[in-house]
Enzyme design. Structure first.
Site, short mmCIF file in Angstrom:
data_model
loop_
_atom_site.label_atom_id
_atom_site.label_comp_id
_atom_site.label_asym_id
_atom_site.label_seq_id
_atom_site.Cartn_x
_atom_site.Cartn_y
_atom_site.Cartn_z
N THR A 1 -5.39 -1.77 -2.96
CA THR A 1 -4.98 -1.00 -4.14
C THR A 1 -5.48 -1.69 -5.41
OG1 THR A 1 -3.10 -0.08 -5.38
CG2 THR A 1 -2.65 -2.04 -4.05
N ASN B 1 -7.82 -7.27 -0.63
CA ASN B 1 -8.54 -6.18 -1.29
C ASN B 1 -10.04 -6.47 -1.24
OD1 ASN B 1 -7.96 -3.66 -2.68
ND2 ASN B 1 -8.92 -4.55 -4.48
N HIS C 1 4.08 8.31 -2.90
CA HIS C 1 3.41 9.34 -3.70
C HIS C 1 3.33 10.68 -2.96
CE1 HIS C 1 1.22 6.14 -6.39
NE2 HIS C 1 2.47 6.32 -6.73
N CYS D 1 7.80 30.54 1.65
CA CYS D 1 8.66 29.37 1.87
C CYS D 1 9.44 29.57 3.17
CB CYS D 1 9.63 29.23 0.70
SG CYS D 1 10.95 28.03 1.00
P1 OAD Z 1 -7.83 3.04 -6.12
O1 OAD Z 1 -8.96 3.94 -5.78
O2 OAD Z 1 -7.43 2.90 -7.54
O3 OAD Z 1 -8.14 1.56 -5.60
C1 OAD Z 1 -8.59 1.32 -4.29
C2 OAD Z 1 -8.81 -0.18 -4.14
O4 OAD Z 1 -9.21 -0.40 -2.80
C3 OAD Z 1 -9.91 -0.75 -5.04
O5 OAD Z 1 -9.43 -1.94 -5.67
C4 OAD Z 1 -11.05 -1.07 -4.06
O6 OAD Z 1 -11.77 -2.24 -4.42
C5 OAD Z 1 -10.29 -1.31 -2.77
N1 OAD Z 1 -11.07 -1.05 -1.56
C6 OAD Z 1 -12.05 -0.14 -1.36
N2 OAD Z 1 -12.51 -0.20 -0.10
C7 OAD Z 1 -11.80 -1.17 0.54
C8 OAD Z 1 -11.81 -1.72 1.85
N3 OAD Z 1 -12.64 -1.27 2.79
N4 OAD Z 1 -10.93 -2.71 2.14
C9 OAD Z 1 -10.07 -3.18 1.18
N5 OAD Z 1 -10.03 -2.71 -0.07
C10 OAD Z 1 -10.88 -1.72 -0.40
O7 OAD Z 1 -6.59 3.50 -5.21
P2 OAD Z 1 -5.04 3.17 -5.35
O8 OAD Z 1 -4.83 1.81 -5.90
O9 OAD Z 1 -4.41 3.51 -4.05
O10 OAD Z 1 -1.68 8.25 -7.23
O11 OAD Z 1 -4.59 4.24 -6.42
C11 OAD Z 1 -3.23 4.29 -6.78
C12 OAD Z 1 -2.81 5.69 -7.10
O12 OAD Z 1 -3.67 6.24 -8.10
C13 OAD Z 1 -2.92 6.67 -5.97
O13 OAD Z 1 -1.85 6.63 -5.08
C14 OAD Z 1 -2.97 7.97 -6.68
C15 OAD Z 1 -3.97 7.61 -7.74
O14 OAD Z 1 -3.98 8.37 -8.83
C16 OAD Z 1 -1.24 9.51 -7.23
O15 OAD Z 1 -1.86 10.43 -6.72
C17 OAD Z 1 0.08 9.66 -7.88
#
Ligand code: OAD
Length: 236
Positions: free
Chosen positions: A179, A204, A111, A138
């Protein structure tokens, strides 16, 4: 390989792996990302509508990187990278630089990266200056005010997909860490890896949207569970 039987590993990471470093996740309890709706700061339309807001938002996120450090989960994956004799690809959805600051090298940012920019005038990708809000030039074509964050926004194509697809097809272990499984194509990697015969593991804080698709799930803090998993794999 070793006692585990695995040869080739793909690790997918998301915002949860950086949470214990103090980087906020995207989908917090209030559904906002640092006070903003995701669609107001993470789409090409938002940038077109209000470039100053979007640039200021990412300038603040970039500045915040100086106040955070890699945690035990990032360090454990860097250890895996250093020690694992088979194939490994760490695919991060995160735009922070904590994996590489921990020392991971076999990794890609699907990303984009806060520390990179690209020029809307000439297309050149380059290191981002500290702030883009003040319209810096740039490095290649000299145009002012045309640099945007090199971040993949909703509706844009993630990076490195050919390399990621090839690694998923070849891996025998797929591990998803921190994630929510809400954003495709990353959310579909587990199905892809399973289709090609890999064992799949979720680490997770809580069950993700796709927990049921994994062979195995471990729920708790990445900083506790990832070092345990890596230690067992390397000693296995
Ligand atoms: P999210 O914020 O959607 O999810 C984060 C996950 O991490 C959740 O399921 C939490 O339960 C978990 N979590 C939180 N703290 C934690 C810990 N200490 N240990 C383990 N797990 C933990 O984030 P992403 O899944 O990364 O995209 O989001 C995916 C994409 O959505 C991002 O890359 C971004 C966003 O919009 C773009 O910017 C294109």
């Amino acid at each position: 390989m070793r006692g585990t039987g695995f040869q080739s590993i793909v690790v997918l990471t998301g915002a949860g792996i950086s949470a214990e470093s103090g980087v906020p996740t995207f989908r917090g309890p209030d559904g906002l990302w640092e006070g903003h709706r995701i669609e107001d700061v993470a789409t090409p339309q938002a940038f077109h509508r209000d470039p100053a807001l979007v640039q200021a938002f990412y300038d603040a996120r970039r500045a915040a990187l100086a106040r955070v450090e890699p945690n035990a989960a990032h360090r454990a994956l860097a250890w895996l990278d250093a020690e694992w004799p088979g194939d490994l690809l760490i695919v991060t959805q995160n735009v922070d630089d904590l994996h590489e600051r921990a020392g991971a090298a076999r990794m890609v940012h699907m990303h984009g990266e806060l520390k990179r920019a690209f020029c809307l005038a000439c297309g050149e990708r380059q290191a981002a200056p500290d702030t883009l809000s003040d319209g810096p030039a740039c490095a290649r074509c000299g145009a002012h005010g045309r640099l945007r964050p090199d971040i993949v926004w909703f509706g844009e194509m993630p990076y490195h997909m050919d390399r990621i697809e090839a690694a998923l097809a070849a891996c025998d272990l797929f591990v998803s860490i921190g994630t929510s499984g809400a954003v495709y194509p990353a959310a579909g990697f587990v199905q892809g890896a399973r289709h090609y015969g890999a064992h799949t593991l979720e680490i997770n804080l809580e069950p993700s949207e796709g927990t049921h698709v994994f062979h195995e799930a471990r729920h708790g803090r990445a900083g506790d569970l990832v070092p345990l998993w890596v230690g067992a794999l390397l000693e296995g």
